[in-house]
Design a protein around this motif. Structure first.
Motif, PDB file in Angstrom:
ATOM      1  N   LEU A 166      -2.067  -0.520   3.229  1.00  0.00           N
ATOM      2  CA  LEU A 166      -2.932   0.273   4.103  1.00  0.00           C
ATOM      3  C   LEU A 166      -2.255   0.633   5.421  1.00  0.00           C
ATOM      4  N   LEU A 167      -1.599  -0.315   6.066  1.00  0.00           N
ATOM      5  CA  LEU A 167      -0.948  -0.034   7.349  1.00  0.00           C
ATOM      6  C   LEU A 167       0.143   1.031   7.183  1.00  0.00           C
ATOM      7  N   GLU A 168       0.949   0.909   6.117  1.00  0.00           N
ATOM      8  CA  GLU A 168       1.998   1.898   5.872  1.00  0.00           C
ATOM      9  C   GLU A 168       1.399   3.279   5.605  1.00  0.00           C
ATOM     10  N   ILE A 169       0.277   3.323   4.877  1.00  0.00           N
ATOM     11  CA  ILE A 169      -0.381   4.602   4.587  1.00  0.00           C
ATOM     12  C   ILE A 169      -0.907   5.237   5.870  1.00  0.00           C
ATOM     13  N   ILE A 170      -1.484   4.430   6.748  1.00  0.00           N
ATOM     14  CA  ILE A 170      -1.979   4.954   8.027  1.00  0.00           C
ATOM     15  C   ILE A 170      -0.825   5.511   8.857  1.00  0.00           C
ATOM     16  N   VAL A 171       0.275   4.749   8.952  1.00  0.00           N
ATOM     17  CA  VAL A 171       1.439   5.213   9.717  1.00  0.00           C
ATOM     18  C   VAL A 171       1.995   6.489   9.093  1.00  0.00           C
ATOM     19  N   LEU A 172       2.116   6.512   7.765  1.00  0.00           N
ATOM     20  CA  LEU A 172       2.613   7.702   7.064  1.00  0.00           C
ATOM     21  C   LEU A 172       1.712   8.903   7.339  1.00  0.00           C
ATOM     22  N   SER A 173       0.402   8.712   7.290  1.00  0.00           N
ATOM     23  CA  SER A 173      -0.545   9.806   7.554  1.00  0.00           C
ATOM     24  C   SER A 173      -0.364  10.368   8.959  1.00  0.00           C
ATOM     25  N   ILE A 174      -0.199   9.484   9.916  1.00  0.00           N
ATOM     26  CA  ILE A 174      -0.039   9.922  11.306  1.00  0.00           C
ATOM     27  C   ILE A 174       1.279  10.680  11.479  1.00  0.00           C
ATOM     28  N   VAL A 222       8.101   4.025   5.160  1.00  0.00           N
ATOM     29  CA  VAL A 222       7.535   5.312   5.557  1.00  0.00           C
ATOM     30  C   VAL A 222       8.633   6.370   5.640  1.00  0.00           C
ATOM     31  N   THR A 223       9.731   6.047   6.300  1.00  0.00           N
ATOM     32  CA  THR A 223      10.829   7.008   6.450  1.00  0.00           C
ATOM     33  C   THR A 223      11.437   7.378   5.108  1.00  0.00           C
ATOM     34  N   ASP A 224      11.677   6.387   4.273  1.00  0.00           N
ATOM     35  CA  ASP A 224      12.277   6.667   2.963  1.00  0.00           C
ATOM     36  C   ASP A 224      11.339   7.456   2.054  1.00  0.00           C
ATOM     37  N   SER A 225      10.027   7.219   2.186  1.00  0.00           N
ATOM     38  CA  SER A 225       9.084   7.985   1.362  1.00  0.00           C
ATOM     39  C   SER A 225       9.056   9.451   1.788  1.00  0.00           C
ATOM     40  N   LEU A 226       9.255   9.720   3.075  1.00  0.00           N
ATOM     41  CA  LEU A 226       9.359  11.105   3.547  1.00  0.00           C
ATOM     42  C   LEU A 226      10.609  11.768   2.957  1.00  0.00           C
TER      43      LEU A 226
END
Length: 195
Positions: free
Chosen positions: A91-99, A137-141
């Motif tokens: 959840l935290l990673e998803i929130i950061v990714l969304s932002i 997050v960075t690698d998923s982008l």
């Protein structure tokens, strides 16, 4: 593997037809979008907060449905409880990714709209990469960006998103049709064609 648009518009619906439990996150996402869409009309601050919450919930539900398609592809039984548990851990990673994605797309949109649309296209699979490939997050982008261009997929993804966008223009029901397609087609594409 090159994306086959004919399969993309048929196969995920066959899978969902055999596993109707997969529709539960889709309908929860639609209900939350509807609720926060109504909140938008309460003023500029409510509009901003509503947009942020809709962005986060969209990423959350795309990620959740991606896990469900991954369970299906691996031959596992569709398990909402197990998949929800997996998604809650991220959840935290998803929130950061969304932002991060929301911020990048907003900046791009401020720079004459087209860069925002291009960034949205490049980053659209980032929640899928986050949960399937277990990336940061960075690698998923980065993975989302490379997936859009890998195997000549850019044109197919662009056409798919254009169809989703045009359906969204239909008065009243268009928004919800486009959300259903986004929630079902994007996770399917990533699970089916990213390896």
């Amino acid at each position: 593997m090159r994306i086959n648009l004919g399969d993309v518009f048929t196969e995920p619906f066959k899978i969902v037809g055999k596993n109707p439990a997969m529709l539960i996150p889709v309908f929860i996402g639609i209900i939350l979008t509807l609720l926060f869409d109504v909140v938008r009309f309460m003023g500029p601050l409510a509009n901003l907060v509503s947009s942020i919450i809709i962005g986060i919930t969209t990423m959350f539900f795309i990620a959740w449905i991606t896990i469900l398609f991954d369970q299906y592809k691996k031959g596992e039984e569709i398990d909402l409880k197990k998949s929800f548990s997996q998604i809650n851990q991220l959840l935290l990673e998803i929130i950061v990714l969304s932002i991060v994605v929301g911020f990048l797309i907003s900046l791009g949109t401020l720079a004459y709209v087209i860069p925002g649309l291009i960034l949205a296209l490049f980053l659209i699979f980032s929640p899928c990469a986050l949960v399937i490939d277990k990336l940061s997050v960075t690698d998923s982008l980065k993975k989302s960006y490379s997936f859009v261009f890998k195997g000549e997929n850019f044109l197919q993804i662009f056409l798919l998103l254009l169809v989703i966008f045009l359906l969204g223009m239909i008065p009243i029901v268009g928004l919800y049709l486009s959300i259903i397609l986004e929630y079902i087609l994007l996770p399917y594409i990533y699970v089916e064609y990213s390896k």
